[in-house]
Design a protein around this motif. Sequence first.
Motif, PDB file in Angstrom:
ATOM      1  N   THR A   1      93.294  18.028  17.548  1.00  0.00           N
ATOM      2  CA  THR A   1      92.032  18.680  17.179  1.00  0.00           C
ATOM      3  C   THR A   1      91.314  17.901  16.091  1.00  0.00           C
ATOM      4  N   SER A   2      92.060  17.457  15.082  1.00  0.00           N
ATOM      5  CA  SER A   2      91.450  16.695  13.976  1.00  0.00           C
ATOM      6  C   SER A   2      90.895  15.368  14.475  1.00  0.00           C
ATOM      7  N   SER A   3      91.652  14.694  15.343  1.00  0.00           N
ATOM      8  CA  SER A   3      91.194  13.415  15.875  1.00  0.00           C
ATOM      9  C   SER A   3      89.928  13.595  16.708  1.00  0.00           C
ATOM     10  N   ALA A   4      89.933  14.592  17.581  1.00  0.00           N
ATOM     11  CA  ALA A   4      88.747  14.844  18.414  1.00  0.00           C
ATOM     12  C   ALA A   4      87.541  15.197  17.559  1.00  0.00           C
ATOM     13  N   ALA A   5      87.775  15.952  16.477  1.00  0.00           N
ATOM     14  CA  ALA A   5      86.674  16.327  15.589  1.00  0.00           C
ATOM     15  C   ALA A   5      86.084  15.103  14.900  1.00  0.00           C
ATOM     16  N   ARG A   6      86.951  14.182  14.446  1.00  0.00           N
ATOM     17  CA  ARG A   6      86.450  12.969  13.792  1.00  0.00           C
ATOM     18  C   ARG A   6      85.676  12.103  14.784  1.00  0.00           C
ATOM     19  N   LEU A   7      86.189  11.984  15.992  1.00  0.00           N
ATOM     20  CA  LEU A   7      85.491  11.207  17.010  1.00  0.00           C
ATOM     21  C   LEU A   7      84.145  11.839  17.352  1.00  0.00           C
ATOM     22  N   HIS A   8      84.128  13.153  17.463  1.00  0.00           N
ATOM     23  CA  HIS A   8      82.886  13.865  17.781  1.00  0.00           C
ATOM     24  C   HIS A   8      81.865  13.674  16.662  1.00  0.00           C
ATOM     25  N   GLU A   9      82.342  13.732  15.428  1.00  0.00           N
ATOM     26  CA  GLU A   9      81.450  13.553  14.283  1.00  0.00           C
ATOM     27  C   GLU A   9      80.854  12.143  14.268  1.00  0.00           C
ATOM     28  N   ALA A  10      81.615  11.182  14.802  1.00  0.00           N
ATOM     29  CA  ALA A  10      81.142   9.794  14.861  1.00  0.00           C
ATOM     30  C   ALA A  10      80.258   9.538  16.076  1.00  0.00           C
ATOM     31  N   GLY A  11      79.997  10.583  16.845  1.00  0.00           N
ATOM     32  CA  GLY A  11      79.096  10.423  17.983  1.00  0.00           C
ATOM     33  C   GLY A  11      79.774  10.228  19.317  1.00  0.00           C
ATOM     34  N   ARG A  12      81.090  10.364  19.376  1.00  0.00           N
ATOM     35  CA  ARG A  12      81.810  10.214  20.626  1.00  0.00           C
ATOM     36  C   ARG A  12      81.976  11.571  21.312  1.00  0.00           C
ATOM     37  N   ASP A  13      82.017  11.556  22.628  1.00  0.00           N
ATOM     38  CA  ASP A  13      82.212  12.768  23.426  1.00  0.00           C
ATOM     39  C   ASP A  13      83.705  12.997  23.573  1.00  0.00           C
ATOM     40  N   ALA A  14      84.313  13.706  22.620  1.00  0.00           N
ATOM     41  CA  ALA A  14      85.763  13.828  22.552  1.00  0.00           C
ATOM     42  C   ALA A  14      86.213  15.284  22.623  1.00  0.00           C
ATOM     43  N   HIS A  15      87.322  15.504  23.316  1.00  0.00           N
ATOM     44  CA  HIS A  15      87.931  16.829  23.434  1.00  0.00           C
ATOM     45  C   HIS A  15      89.440  16.671  23.296  1.00  0.00           C
ATOM     46  N   SER A  16      90.118  17.729  22.876  1.00  0.00           N
ATOM     47  CA  SER A  16      91.557  17.642  22.613  1.00  0.00           C
ATOM     48  C   SER A  16      92.370  18.375  23.674  1.00  0.00           C
ATOM     49  N   LEU A  17      93.612  17.940  23.808  1.00  0.00           N
ATOM     50  CA  LEU A  17      94.544  18.511  24.785  1.00  0.00           C
ATOM     51  C   LEU A  17      95.948  18.398  24.230  1.00  0.00           C
ATOM     52  N   ILE A  18      96.751  19.467  24.407  1.00  0.00           N
ATOM     53  CA  ILE A  18      98.143  19.472  23.971  1.00  0.00           C
ATOM     54  C   ILE A  18      99.037  19.577  25.198  1.00  0.00           C
ATOM     55  N   ARG A  19     100.085  18.763  25.230  1.00  0.00           N
ATOM     56  CA  ARG A  19     101.060  18.833  26.315  1.00  0.00           C
ATOM     57  C   ARG A  19     102.459  18.850  25.715  1.00  0.00           C
ATOM     58  N   THR A  20     103.415  19.263  26.507  1.00  0.00           N
ATOM     59  CA  THR A  20     104.796  19.382  26.045  1.00  0.00           C
ATOM     60  C   THR A  20     105.717  18.615  26.978  1.00  0.00           C
ATOM     61  N   GLY A  21     106.636  17.855  26.400  1.00  0.00           N
ATOM     62  CA  GLY A  21     107.601  17.122  27.209  1.00  0.00           C
ATOM     63  C   GLY A  21     107.789  15.706  26.732  1.00  0.00           C
ATOM     64  N   ASP A  22     108.276  14.843  27.616  1.00  0.00           N
ATOM     65  CA  ASP A  22     108.449  13.432  27.278  1.00  0.00           C
ATOM     66  C   ASP A  22     107.077  12.802  27.067  1.00  0.00           C
ATOM     67  N   PRO A  23     106.838  12.168  25.912  1.00  0.00           N
ATOM     68  CA  PRO A  23     105.487  11.672  25.598  1.00  0.00           C
ATOM     69  C   PRO A  23     104.900  10.727  26.646  1.00  0.00           C
ATOM     70  N   ALA A  24     105.647   9.711  27.043  1.00  0.00           N
ATOM     71  CA  ALA A  24     105.103   8.748  27.999  1.00  0.00           C
ATOM     72  C   ALA A  24     104.777   9.411  29.329  1.00  0.00           C
ATOM     73  N   THR A  25     105.689  10.243  29.810  1.00  0.00           N
ATOM     74  CA  THR A  25     105.463  10.934  31.080  1.00  0.00           C
ATOM     75  C   THR A  25     104.233  11.815  31.008  1.00  0.00           C
TER      76      THR A  25
END
Length: 354
Positions: A277-301
Amino acid sequence: MGVVRARHADLGSGRGLGDAVVNPGKGPAGGADRDVQPGHSDHASAKIKVEVRLMLGLLAYDGSPDAQHAVALANALAWPSDSTLRVVTVVEPTSMIMVTPWSSGALKATLEVEAQALALYETAQADVVKRAERPGLRLESAILRGRPATVLVEEAATSGADVMIVGSRGQGTIAELVLGSVSAEVVEHAACPVLVARTPAVRRILFASDGSRPALAAEALLVDWSIFEGLPIQVVSVADVVRPWHTGIAPTMYRQVIEAHAKDLEVARADQDRVATSSAARLHEAGRDAHSLIRTGDPATQIIAAAAEDGADLIVIGSRGLTGLSRVLLGSVARNVIHGSAASVLVVRAEGDA
C-alpha cells in the motif's frame, strides 16, 4: 542518418574490434527539463516542471533468436529524447594456435574464420541499428572481444549504463536452458539494472516489493525512468509463512501450533499490506498509475502467478529480498522469477550491492 564514425582494430589486438556511432546527439550525460501540461486536470493552466532523465542503454546482441526479443523490446521502449542505445556484440576469440613451421596454415585458417565472423556480426549490427533509428535517439554499436559475460559486465561498469538489455538465452549449446549462462552471469554481476527480455513490448508492469533496499531502488526507477510513464503498475507483496509439519507434533499441541501459524500469517499479511500500500501510494503520488495487491505463499510462485493473471509483460524486482544474505548478489526469489516467468524481468540492485 548523420555522421558515422567507425573504428576497426586488428583481429589479434584484443578488445575493440569495432566501434561505430550513428546519429550523434547530446548523449546520456545530464538531464533536461521540460514543461508538461497536465492531462485531464481541473487546473489545466497549471504547469508541472518535470526533469527528464536521459538514459544510456546497453543492448547485448549475439544474433540468437532470444537476442531478437531483446532488440524488439529495446525498440519498443519510449527512450527519453537525446538518450543513447549502444548495441554491443562480444566475439569470443578462437583459441590461438602456437606458431610453428608446420602450423602456419592452421593459424591462417583461424584468422580467416574470425574475420568472416566479424563481418557477419558487423552486418547484423548494422541491421539492428537501422531498425532502432528514430528521431532523438543516439545509436552506437561496438564489437568487443573476450569472454562474453565478463566483457558485458565490464562494459556496463565503464560506460555508466543505466540498464542492460539481454535475451534470456544466447548462442549456447543447451537450448532448453531457461536462462543462458551469459545472461545469468550478467544478471548476477552487472552493477546496473538488467532487463531480461522475453516479450516484444511493455504494456503492464508487475512490481514485486518486500520493502528491502533493492525493492526500494526498483521503486525509485519506476518513478525516475520516463519509459514507464503511463503504464499501469500492480504492486504485489507476498506474505510467506512456512506451514508447520503435521508429523512430530503431539496431538495435544497441534491446535496451538495451527493457531500460532494462523496468527503469524495474519501478522505477515498485515506487514506486506503496509509494504504494498505504501509503495503504491508513493508511486501514485509521483504520477504513476499504481495499485496494490497482497498474496500468500511462496514468493516466486505468487509473483509469477500474479503477473500472468494481470497480463503483465514486465516484472520489476529487487535483486534480493529482506531474507537474502548480504553476500548474495542475486536472491533465490529473483532467480526463480527470472527462470520461471514468461514475462520480461527487470532486476534492480541497491547501490553498493554489486
